[in-house]
Write a protein that holds these residues in place. Structure first.
Motif, short mmCIF file in Angstrom:
data_model
loop_
_atom_site.label_atom_id
_atom_site.label_comp_id
_atom_site.label_asym_id
_atom_site.label_seq_id
_atom_site.Cartn_x
_atom_site.Cartn_y
_atom_site.Cartn_z
N GLU A 1 0.84 -1.21 0.00
CA GLU A 1 0.00 0.00 0.00
C GLU A 1 0.87 1.25 0.00
O GLU A 1 0.58 2.22 -0.71
CB GLU A 1 -0.91 0.00 1.23
CG GLU A 1 -1.95 -1.10 1.23
CD GLU A 1 -2.60 -1.32 2.58
OE1 GLU A 1 -3.60 -2.08 2.62
OE2 GLU A 1 -2.13 -0.78 3.60
N GLU A 2 1.94 1.20 0.78
CA GLU A 2 2.85 2.34 0.86
C GLU A 2 3.51 2.61 -0.50
O GLU A 2 3.62 3.77 -0.92
CB GLU A 2 3.91 2.03 1.91
CG GLU A 2 4.63 3.22 2.45
CD GLU A 2 5.51 2.83 3.62
OE1 GLU A 2 6.74 2.81 3.42
OE2 GLU A 2 4.98 2.53 4.71
N ASN A 3 3.93 1.55 -1.18
CA ASN A 3 4.54 1.71 -2.51
C ASN A 3 3.57 2.34 -3.49
O ASN A 3 3.93 3.22 -4.27
CB ASN A 3 5.04 0.37 -3.04
CG ASN A 3 6.28 -0.11 -2.33
OD1 ASN A 3 7.04 0.69 -1.79
ND2 ASN A 3 6.48 -1.41 -2.30
N LEU A 4 2.32 1.89 -3.47
CA LEU A 4 1.31 2.46 -4.35
C LEU A 4 1.04 3.92 -3.97
O LEU A 4 0.91 4.78 -4.84
CB LEU A 4 0.02 1.64 -4.33
CG LEU A 4 -1.10 2.14 -5.24
CD1 LEU A 4 -0.65 2.17 -6.71
CD2 LEU A 4 -2.33 1.26 -5.08
N LYS B 1 -7.05 4.53 -14.82
CA LYS B 1 -6.22 4.46 -16.04
C LYS B 1 -4.91 5.24 -15.87
O LYS B 1 -3.88 4.84 -16.39
CB LYS B 1 -6.99 4.93 -17.27
CG LYS B 1 -7.31 6.41 -17.30
CD LYS B 1 -8.00 6.78 -18.61
CE LYS B 1 -8.37 8.23 -18.64
NZ LYS B 1 -7.28 9.14 -18.88
N ASP B 2 -4.95 6.35 -15.11
CA ASP B 2 -3.74 7.15 -14.87
C ASP B 2 -2.71 6.33 -14.09
O ASP B 2 -1.51 6.38 -14.36
CB ASP B 2 -4.06 8.42 -14.08
CG ASP B 2 -5.00 9.35 -14.83
OD1 ASP B 2 -4.93 9.40 -16.07
OD2 ASP B 2 -5.82 10.02 -14.16
N ILE B 3 -3.20 5.57 -13.11
CA ILE B 3 -2.31 4.72 -12.31
C ILE B 3 -1.68 3.66 -13.20
O ILE B 3 -0.46 3.43 -13.13
CB ILE B 3 -3.07 4.06 -11.14
CG1 ILE B 3 -3.64 5.10 -10.22
CG2 ILE B 3 -2.14 3.11 -10.39
CD1 ILE B 3 -4.62 4.56 -9.21
N TRP C 1 0.61 9.89 -4.39
CA TRP C 1 0.96 11.23 -3.90
C TRP C 1 1.51 12.08 -5.04
O TRP C 1 1.26 13.28 -5.10
CB TRP C 1 1.95 11.15 -2.75
CG TRP C 1 1.31 10.85 -1.42
CD1 TRP C 1 0.19 11.44 -0.90
CD2 TRP C 1 1.74 9.91 -0.45
NE1 TRP C 1 -0.10 10.90 0.34
CE2 TRP C 1 0.84 9.97 0.65
CE3 TRP C 1 2.81 9.02 -0.38
CZ2 TRP C 1 0.98 9.18 1.78
CZ3 TRP C 1 2.94 8.23 0.76
CH2 TRP C 1 2.03 8.31 1.83
N LYS C 2 2.25 11.47 -5.94
CA LYS C 2 2.77 12.23 -7.09
C LYS C 2 1.63 12.67 -8.01
O LYS C 2 1.65 13.77 -8.55
CB LYS C 2 3.76 11.38 -7.89
CG LYS C 2 5.08 11.18 -7.18
CD LYS C 2 5.99 10.28 -8.00
CE LYS C 2 7.24 9.94 -7.21
NZ LYS C 2 8.06 8.94 -7.90
N ARG D 1 -13.12 9.07 -9.82
CA ARG D 1 -11.95 9.95 -9.75
C ARG D 1 -11.49 9.89 -8.30
O ARG D 1 -12.29 10.08 -7.38
CB ARG D 1 -12.32 11.37 -10.15
CG ARG D 1 -11.16 12.33 -10.05
CD ARG D 1 -11.64 13.74 -10.46
NE ARG D 1 -10.54 14.64 -10.60
CZ ARG D 1 -9.77 14.76 -11.68
NH1 ARG D 1 -10.01 14.01 -12.74
NH2 ARG D 1 -8.78 15.61 -11.71
N TYR D 2 -10.20 9.64 -8.09
CA TYR D 2 -9.63 9.52 -6.75
C TYR D 2 -8.80 10.75 -6.43
O TYR D 2 -8.21 11.37 -7.32
CB TYR D 2 -8.74 8.27 -6.66
CG TYR D 2 -9.50 6.98 -6.83
CD1 TYR D 2 -10.03 6.32 -5.74
CD2 TYR D 2 -9.68 6.43 -8.10
CE1 TYR D 2 -10.73 5.13 -5.89
CE2 TYR D 2 -10.39 5.25 -8.27
CZ TYR D 2 -10.91 4.61 -7.17
OH TYR D 2 -11.61 3.44 -7.32
N GLN D 3 -8.74 11.06 -5.15
CA GLN D 3 -7.96 12.21 -4.66
C GLN D 3 -7.26 11.77 -3.38
O GLN D 3 -7.89 11.16 -2.51
CB GLN D 3 -8.92 13.39 -4.37
CG GLN D 3 -8.27 14.60 -3.76
CD GLN D 3 -7.55 15.45 -4.77
OE1 GLN D 3 -8.00 15.56 -5.91
NE2 GLN D 3 -6.44 16.03 -4.38
N THR D 4 -5.98 12.09 -3.26
CA THR D 4 -5.30 11.76 -2.00
C THR D 4 -5.78 12.73 -0.92
O THR D 4 -5.99 13.92 -1.19
CB THR D 4 -3.77 11.86 -2.14
OG1 THR D 4 -3.41 13.15 -2.60
CG2 THR D 4 -3.23 10.81 -3.10
#
Length: 155
Positions: free
Chosen positions: A10-13, A26-28, A18-19, A65-68
Protein backbone atom coordinates in the motif's frame (compact mmCIF):
# COMPACT_ATOMS: atom_id res chain seq x y z
CA UNK A 1 -6.56 13.39 11.47
CA UNK A 2 -6.06 9.76 12.44
CA UNK A 3 -3.58 7.98 10.23
CA UNK A 4 -3.73 4.21 9.78
CA UNK A 5 -0.77 1.94 9.16
CA UNK A 6 -0.06 0.93 5.57
CA UNK A 7 1.36 -2.37 4.37
CA UNK A 8 4.51 -2.09 2.26
CA UNK A 9 2.51 -2.74 -0.93
CA UNK A 10 0.00 0.00 0.00
CA UNK A 11 2.85 2.34 0.86
CA UNK A 12 4.54 1.71 -2.51
CA UNK A 13 1.31 2.46 -4.35
CA UNK A 14 0.70 5.57 -2.23
CA UNK A 15 4.10 6.97 -3.32
CA UNK A 16 2.79 7.00 -6.88
CA UNK A 17 -0.61 8.33 -5.83
CA UNK A 18 0.96 11.23 -3.90
CA UNK A 19 2.77 12.23 -7.09
CA UNK A 20 -0.49 12.10 -9.06
CA UNK A 21 -2.67 13.84 -6.43
CA UNK A 22 -5.94 13.47 -8.33
CA UNK A 23 -6.33 10.59 -10.77
CA UNK A 24 -8.36 7.86 -12.43
CA UNK A 25 -7.55 4.13 -12.46
CA UNK A 26 -6.22 4.46 -16.04
CA UNK A 27 -3.74 7.15 -14.87
CA UNK A 28 -2.31 4.72 -12.31
CA UNK A 29 -2.00 1.97 -14.90
CA UNK A 30 -0.15 4.33 -17.25
CA UNK A 31 2.20 5.69 -14.58
CA UNK A 32 2.90 2.46 -12.67
CA UNK A 33 6.41 1.11 -13.36
CA UNK A 34 6.99 -2.34 -14.82
CA UNK A 35 5.99 -4.99 -13.99
CA UNK A 36 2.51 -3.51 -13.94
CA UNK A 37 0.02 -5.20 -11.62
CA UNK A 38 -3.35 -6.33 -12.92
CA UNK A 39 -6.05 -3.66 -12.98
CA UNK A 40 -8.14 -5.66 -10.47
CA UNK A 41 -5.22 -5.63 -8.03
CA UNK A 42 -4.97 -1.84 -8.27
CA UNK A 43 -8.76 -1.53 -7.86
CA UNK A 44 -8.59 -3.62 -4.68
CA UNK A 45 -5.80 -1.42 -3.27
CA UNK A 46 -7.74 1.74 -4.12
CA UNK A 47 -10.74 0.38 -2.22
CA UNK A 48 -8.57 -0.46 0.80
CA UNK A 49 -6.83 2.93 0.74
CA UNK A 50 -10.22 4.65 0.54
CA UNK A 51 -11.46 2.64 3.55
CA UNK A 52 -8.29 3.53 5.48
CA UNK A 53 -8.94 7.21 4.80
CA UNK A 54 -6.04 7.92 2.44
CA UNK A 55 -8.18 8.54 -0.64
CA UNK A 56 -11.53 10.10 -1.45
CA UNK A 57 -13.64 9.13 -4.44
CA UNK A 58 -16.00 10.97 -6.70
CA UNK A 59 -18.13 9.08 -9.19
CA UNK A 60 -18.04 10.54 -12.70
CA UNK A 61 -20.41 8.56 -14.86
CA UNK A 62 -19.24 4.95 -14.73
CA UNK A 63 -15.75 5.67 -13.38
CA UNK A 64 -14.27 7.02 -10.16
CA UNK A 65 -11.95 9.95 -9.75
CA UNK A 66 -9.63 9.52 -6.75
CA UNK A 67 -7.96 12.21 -4.66
CA UNK A 68 -5.30 11.76 -2.00
CA UNK A 69 -6.45 13.03 1.39
CA UNK A 70 -3.49 12.29 3.67
CA UNK A 71 -0.45 14.30 2.52
CA UNK A 72 2.86 12.48 2.18
CA UNK A 73 4.39 14.73 4.86
CA UNK A 74 1.72 13.69 7.36
CA UNK A 75 2.41 10.02 6.70
CA UNK A 76 6.16 10.61 7.04
CA UNK A 77 5.55 12.33 10.38
CA UNK A 78 3.35 9.42 11.50
CA UNK A 79 6.09 6.91 10.60
CA UNK A 80 8.79 8.88 12.43
CA UNK A 81 6.65 9.12 15.55
CA UNK A 82 5.98 5.38 15.39
CA UNK A 83 9.69 4.67 14.96
CA UNK A 84 10.60 7.01 17.80
CA UNK A 85 7.98 5.55 20.15
CA UNK A 86 8.74 1.89 19.40
CA UNK A 87 12.53 1.93 19.23
CA UNK A 88 13.80 5.12 20.91
CA UNK A 89 11.45 5.65 23.87
CA UNK A 90 9.97 8.67 22.11
CA UNK A 91 13.33 10.48 22.21
CA UNK A 92 14.42 12.45 19.16
CA UNK A 93 17.79 12.84 20.83
CA UNK A 94 18.23 9.05 20.96
CA UNK A 95 17.23 8.79 17.29
CA UNK A 96 19.77 11.40 16.22
CA UNK A 97 22.45 9.85 18.40
CA UNK A 98 21.77 6.44 16.84
CA UNK A 99 21.88 7.92 13.34
CA UNK A 100 25.21 9.59 14.05
CA UNK A 101 26.62 6.40 15.59
CA UNK A 102 25.50 4.37 12.55
CA UNK A 103 26.98 7.04 10.25
CA UNK A 104 23.59 7.79 8.73
CA UNK A 105 24.02 11.47 9.67
CA UNK A 106 27.30 13.34 9.80
CA UNK A 107 28.32 16.51 11.58
CA UNK A 108 28.36 18.11 8.13
CA UNK A 109 24.70 17.12 7.68
CA UNK A 110 23.83 18.75 10.99
CA UNK A 111 25.78 21.89 10.10
CA UNK A 112 23.30 22.35 7.27
CA UNK A 113 20.79 23.30 9.98
CA UNK A 114 22.87 26.31 11.02
CA UNK A 115 23.62 24.94 14.46
CA UNK A 116 26.60 26.82 15.81
CA UNK A 117 28.64 23.94 17.23
CA UNK A 118 31.07 26.31 18.96
CA UNK A 119 28.12 27.81 20.83
CA UNK A 120 26.77 24.33 21.47
CA UNK A 121 30.06 23.44 23.12
CA UNK A 122 29.49 26.34 25.56
CA UNK A 123 26.32 24.56 26.70
CA UNK A 124 23.81 27.26 25.91
CA UNK A 125 20.41 25.71 26.68
CA UNK A 126 19.04 25.74 23.13
CA UNK A 127 22.14 23.91 21.87
CA UNK A 128 22.69 21.52 24.77
CA UNK A 129 21.34 18.54 22.82
CA UNK A 130 23.91 19.09 20.06
CA UNK A 131 26.68 19.22 22.64
CA UNK A 132 25.61 15.93 24.20
CA UNK A 133 25.32 14.17 20.87
CA UNK A 134 28.52 15.39 19.25
CA UNK A 135 30.96 15.20 22.17
CA UNK A 136 33.07 12.11 22.52
CA UNK A 137 32.88 10.05 25.71
CA UNK A 138 36.06 11.71 26.89
CA UNK A 139 34.54 15.17 26.53
CA UNK A 140 31.43 14.00 28.36
CA UNK A 141 33.54 12.72 31.26
CA UNK A 142 35.40 16.05 31.43
CA UNK A 143 32.08 17.89 31.42
CA UNK A 144 30.70 15.70 34.21
CA UNK A 145 33.87 16.21 36.27
CA UNK A 146 33.55 20.00 35.85
CA UNK A 147 29.92 19.86 37.02
CA UNK A 148 30.93 17.80 40.07
CA UNK A 149 33.66 20.32 40.95
CA UNK A 150 31.24 23.25 40.61
CA UNK A 151 28.70 21.45 42.76
CA UNK A 152 31.34 20.78 45.45
CA UNK A 153 32.41 24.44 45.35
CA UNK A 154 28.81 25.55 45.93
CA UNK A 155 28.44 23.19 48.91
Amino acid sequence: MKINHLTSAEENLMRLLWKLGSFYLKDIMEQHPEPKPHQNTISTYLKILTEKGYLSTEKEGRIFRYQTIVPAEEYRKYLLIQLSDHFFSGSGKEMISFMIHEQMVSEEDLKGFNIDFDTAQKKEPEFEYANEILNTKKDKKKSKNKKKKKKKEKD
